[in-house]
Scaffold this active site. Structure first.
Site, PDB file in Angstrom:
ATOM      1  N   SER A  61       0.832  -1.199   0.000  1.00 27.13           N
ATOM      2  CA  SER A  61       0.000   0.000   0.000  1.00 27.13           C
ATOM      3  C   SER A  61       0.871   1.255   0.000  1.00 27.13           C
ATOM      4  CB  SER A  61      -0.952  -0.055   1.196  1.00 27.13           C
ATOM      5  OG  SER A  61      -1.900   0.967   1.162  1.00 27.13           O
ATOM      6  N   HIS A  83      -2.070  -0.909  -4.548  1.00 30.69           N
ATOM      7  CA  HIS A  83      -3.521  -0.922  -4.723  1.00 30.69           C
ATOM      8  C   HIS A  83      -4.047   0.504  -4.683  1.00 30.69           C
ATOM      9  CE1 HIS A  83      -4.735  -1.137  -0.145  1.00 30.69           C
ATOM     10  NE2 HIS A  83      -3.879  -0.171  -0.394  1.00 30.69           N
TER      11      HIS A  83
END
Length: 335
Positions: A83, A106
């Site tokens: 992330s 993501h």
């Protein structure tokens, strides 16, 4: 309140370790940027990452600060860079990964409570925020922004070999033992081998940095015990080894899972109530879920203005259920 980072000056440069959730429990990137900016100009930086991500806004600030740093920046992904942490990694002049490490990208996500306008505003903010990591991933990998955007939408995990092959990392090194004090199972596509690996408790002879996380060097050996006497005192205490009166030994995995579940429940309650900044205080005080609910309801009641009868304003009718009852029912179901 424990930091999620540590910055140490070495003889030949500085080591920066991010071994927890970025910006967790109200600790922002402000202190990180101040300490990084205090390093002498041109200082080589070794950035060690083992993080599930966190605040994308803090991550953007850290990424930009590392890019501005005059000295060389080498990123070592000691276990996981997921992330927002993977975007920070893209600031490195060189990105090095052990063969059993992982990198994940993501789309940014967020929570909002309010009107349709509030939710549309959040969606627009997320679209704007996504632009920064898309540019960073594309610049490092050589892929087009459209390709990167598709990989982010799918929550794509790269093992070290894939990351190097696809341009997101530069060099492989020997495998290290992976350990983490965060729940990697929260991600929808986390590789099962990684979930199993980080679920193993750290070995007894490992020590931690100030944030309570394990800091290792390239060979997996722990560095720089800051207080050897305290460590010796810890190892001398047999309490963890002594079975309780019932005769059943304590289960570290169950204790850890219970602590993680409680922390996530507290954070979820605070987010639902629109008071995410209060989670840190509740966790620091080891408040029960009932105490958290009571405090959040009290905070909501204080923040909600009263409408005087002589000054009528549009709003819910007197027959409508009070907001406090709705929040209480939500918390009861969730808790």
């Amino acid at each position: 309140m424990a930091n999620w980072y540590a910055i140490r000056v070495r003889g030949t440069g500085a080591e920066v370790a991010i071994y927890d959730e970025i910006g967790a429990y109200g600790v922002s990137a402000k202190g990180f940027l101040a300490e990084l900016g205090a390093l002498p100009e041109g200082t080589p930086v070794d950035l060690r990452l083992n993080s599930p991500g966190g605040s994308v806004f803090d991550a953007v600030a850290i990424h930009n600060a590392l890019k501005r740093h005059a000295g060389p920046v080498t990123v070592w992904i000691d276990g996981i860079a997921a992330s927002a942490a993977s975007y920070i990694a893209m600031a490195g002049d060189e990105i090095v990964m052990p063969e059993n490490a992982f990198l994940m990208i993501h789309n940014p996500s967020g929570l909002v409570m309010g009107t349709a306008e509030d939710m549309r505003a959040m969606a627009e903010a997320l679209d704007k925020v996504k632009g920064s990591p898309v540019s960073g991933y594309a610049a490092k990998s050589g892929r087009t922004p459209e390709e990167v955007s598709a990989l982010m939408a799918a929550e794509t995990w790269f093992d070290a070999g894939d990351a190097v092959a696809q341009g997101f990392a530069d060099r492989l090194i020997e495998p290290v033992r992976i350990a983490a004090n965060f729940d990697i199972g929260r991600f929808r596509n986390a590789p099962p081998v990684l979930v199993e690996a980080v679920g193993v408790e750290p070995a007894p002879d490992n020590e931690t940095d100030g944030a309570g996380t394990e800091v290792t060097d390239e060979t997996g050996q722990v560095e720089d015990a800051e207080d050897e006497q305290a460590a010796a005192a810890d190892t001398a205490q047999p309490l963890a080894e002594t079975p309780p009166p019932s005769g059943a030994p304590p289960d570290p995995a169950a204790i850890r899972a219970e602590a993680i579940g409680h922390a996530r429940a507290v954070v979820d309650l605070c987010r639902l109530a629109g008071q995410p900044q209060m989670a840190g205080r509740f966790l620091e005080e080891d408040a029960s879920l009932d105490e958290v609910r009571t405090a959040l309801l009290a905070a909501k009641a204080e923040a909600e203005p009263e409408i005087a009868p002589h000054h009528p304003q549009p709003g819910r009718s007197s027959a409508a259920r009070p907001w406090g009852e709705i929040v209480a029912r939500t918390f009861k179901l969730k808790g």
